[in-house]
Design an enzyme around this catalytic site. Sequence first.
Site, PDB file in Angstrom:
ATOM      1  N   GLU A 171       0.800  -1.240   0.000  1.00 20.39           N
ATOM      2  CA  GLU A 171       0.000   0.000   0.000  1.00 20.39           C
ATOM      3  C   GLU A 171       0.834   1.293   0.000  1.00 20.39           C
ATOM      4  OE1 GLU A 171      -1.656  -2.655   0.874  1.00 20.39           O
ATOM      5  OE2 GLU A 171      -3.749  -2.283   0.346  1.00 20.39           O
ATOM      6  N   TYR A 173       3.375   2.112   2.059  1.00 23.01           N
ATOM      7  CA  TYR A 173       3.962   2.520   3.341  1.00 23.01           C
ATOM      8  C   TYR A 173       5.477   2.248   3.323  1.00 23.01           C
ATOM      9  CZ  TYR A 173      -0.852   2.945   5.062  1.00 23.01           C
ATOM     10  OH  TYR A 173      -2.160   3.322   5.236  1.00 23.01           O
ATOM     11  N   ARG A 221       2.639  -8.765   4.531  1.00 24.92           N
ATOM     12  CA  ARG A 221       1.721  -8.297   3.485  1.00 24.92           C
ATOM     13  C   ARG A 221       2.540  -7.691   2.359  1.00 24.92           C
ATOM     14  NH1 ARG A 221      -4.059  -5.238   3.943  1.00 24.92           N
ATOM     15  NH2 ARG A 221      -4.538  -5.468   1.758  1.00 24.92           N
ATOM     16  N   HIS A 259      -1.738   3.827  -1.808  1.00 26.58           N
ATOM     17  CA  HIS A 259      -2.795   4.803  -1.526  1.00 26.58           C
ATOM     18  C   HIS A 259      -2.766   5.969  -2.503  1.00 26.58           C
ATOM     19  CE1 HIS A 259      -4.262   2.632   1.802  1.00 26.58           C
ATOM     20  NE2 HIS A 259      -3.254   2.867   2.613  1.00 26.58           N
ATOM     21  N   GLN A 346     -18.337   4.691   2.660  1.00 23.99           N
ATOM     22  CA  GLN A 346     -18.910   5.894   3.255  1.00 23.99           C
ATOM     23  C   GLN A 346     -18.757   6.000   4.768  1.00 23.99           C
ATOM     24  OE1 GLN A 346     -22.533   6.083   0.384  1.00 23.99           O
ATOM     25  NE2 GLN A 346     -22.841   7.666   1.907  1.00 23.99           N
TER      26      GLN A 346
HETATM   27 FE1  SF4 Z   1     -17.474   0.349   4.376  1.00 23.87          FE
HETATM   28 FE2  SF4 Z   1     -19.773  -0.726   5.184  1.00 23.87          FE
HETATM   29 FE3  SF4 Z   1     -19.661   0.578   2.860  1.00 23.87          FE
HETATM   30 FE4  SF4 Z   1     -18.508  -1.817   3.174  1.00 23.87          FE
HETATM   31  S1  SF4 Z   1     -20.692  -1.357   3.263  1.00 23.87           S
HETATM   32  S2  SF4 Z   1     -17.602  -0.048   2.214  1.00 23.87           S
HETATM   33  S3  SF4 Z   1     -17.770  -1.669   5.255  1.00 23.87           S
HETATM   34  S4  SF4 Z   1     -19.336   1.434   4.894  1.00 23.87           S
END
Ligand code: SF4
Length: 677
Positions: A171, A173, A221, A259, A346
């Site tokens: 990612e 880092y 990872r 990222h 979200q």
């Molecule tokens: Fe994030 Fe929940 Fe949307 Fe999946 S469903 S991307 S865990 S907010």
Amino acid sequence: MTDMQKKSFGTMLSPIRAGQHMLRNRVIMGSMHTRLETEPDSIARQIAFYAERARGEAAILVTGGFAPNAEGMFDPEGPRIDDPEDARSLRPICEAVQAEGSLICAQLLHAGRYAKIEGCVAPSPIRAPINRFVPREMTDADIRRTIEDFAKAAENAQAAGFDGVEIMGSEGYLINEFTVTHTNKRDDEWGGSAENRHRFPVEIVRAVRERCGSDFLVIYRISAADLVEGGAPAEEIADLARKIEAAGADILNTGIGWHEARVPTIAYQVPRGAGRQAAANVKAAVSIPVVASNRINTPEIAEDILASGEADMISMARPFLADPHFVKKTREGRADEINTCIACNQACLDFIFSDRPVGCLVNPRAGRETEFRDSPTESPKKVAVVGGGAAGMATASEAAMLGHDVTLFEAQDKLGGQLNLAQAAPGKDEFNETLRYYGGQLQKHGVKLRLGQRAGSDDLTDFDHVVISTGVTPRIPDLPGVDHPSVATYAEILSGNRAAGDTVVVMGAGGIGHDVAEFLVTEPAETHNTDAFCETWGVDPQFTTSGALAGDPLAPKPSRRKVVMLQRKTSKAGAGLGVSTGWILRNALRKHGVEALGGVVYDRIDDAGLHIVMDGEPKIIAADTIVLCTGQEPERALAEELIAQGVTVTMIGGAKEAAELDALRAIDEGVRLAQSL
Ligand code: SF4
Ligand code: NAP
């Protein structure tokens, strides 16, 4: 028995040996930043969070990243594990997880040039495009001390009761910054040849193994595809994988994309399992278990990847926010009851980026386990819920689960409300899973469904509680000519009731304006077919080239439609979109040639098109179709009628407040209301 129940998930559910451990199945809950560490009641909340996921039977839980030293902290609040005393405070979390039969590994993450702190460090002093801080170049002594810090951090984790660690090498880092020429311009023994660039991760793995002994699980990872210019080609990644295995790692997890990559890697626009070939390339190089990750969100796709031999294990992170019991439900033949992660970001990533603890749009309990109860109510009520969109479905299913007698009225002949429109946007057909989940929950908990019935006040006299979740209607701006035949609402376009022409004006550049514009210019294959997705975003589908890139991710991708999106504000179009998905939407529209204009004054609509004034100049934008994405108004007619009759109602979702309504607020309000009944 449903189709999903009949399916076999035998590979995913079968045990596998990793190092000295026999794992109960092949599923890892991948690392996620949770920000629970800095919340009041931090340990209690983390115990509740992780133990719930262990009860859900993931074989290994990997924690959010802990920095091995101060320079490696993600931000000034980020968790560290460089102090043995602090580390010991994590013991109750480990014990709670182990009591439920899972293993728990602490992720060791040095953020390198992504650290949002003064004094961040990197192999070379090159600022990351996503960070304002310029890193200091590490000296040879810094590098050797950091290797020692990783070893001590692992030792601290072991003393605290962790079963192992995951060393974060992907990612973009710090460790990943050492492995590729994109960020490593050194000419000492830590840079230049692949041998030198790989020395840092190899020495870290060796030091951790030596310090913690053979029982301690060491996961590394690896970046299986950097997706940045100057990233590693597949043969270098395979070479690093072999060295990491020889240095003592038990498991190779894979990460896809830095990222700062301009290719979407985990958002809903990415096809499910798009990175599986990258994991397969790593698996071909080693004999220890290799883990596939990224956009794997159902037991079917997990099983398909495992059964095809492309990986030995699957790592899922967000799907365990959406449903902690993903594995348990699969094992019990209840895969169709899984609340599926829809990759919206979200409430998980976007919350983290705005300094809030992790959450989940489809599961309001995630990260807030201690705020909810599952025990049945002691005073069951007769509850009417009017409106079967996200808010209504969430209220009804939660209330019924808690033991209330619930009737759900929906005027349409199907549930979903605005979700039925949202799911038309590219990649947002993941919302179908949310509809499937709630449909099942309503049935399971005995909600009486009144589909195709527009409830009137007479239907609602016999209830203890009336919940109004009647949602929203598209706002029609007060504009001369808005009733012209070329004008359609977003609802008419997304529902398929109206077809758009070849030249389209989208009025309104909010979330729905962007979704509609993307819907109009994107071919469905771009979000469902990995080859088409790779072609759009300049990715090598075989994941063998340098950085797995085959072109410029932002190169134009002409669309058959000409779309112009307008807003009255002068701010950047889409400024209010989610941090982790907004850039993808904006880039996708740019790639597909969508023109976004701000500072527009609408004048009128007629046969010539939309008349506007911009910079004081009148203009006409000719269009076959003008789509109104100009916000929404609450649908409250029934609520007002009931209130006038003296009936007590509770309004939620769009009916309560149309502005900034989204499924996140709707579901959260619904579940919390049901809990409070
Ligand atoms: Fe994030 Fe929940 Fe949307 Fe999946 S469903 S991307 S865990 S907010
Ligand atoms: P929104 O984001 O508030 O956007 C409404 C747009 O309409 C704005 O661009 C506004 O901009 C314009 N507008 C408002 N009133 C108007 C009027 N009377 N005449 C002309 N233009 C007008 O709302 P939305 O797009 O309808 O989305 C609803 C909710 O869903 C929002 O909370 C949104 O965040 C969410 N959502 C998010 C996404 C996503 O993040 N991808 C996708 C879909 C929905 P101007 O006033 O500047 O013209």
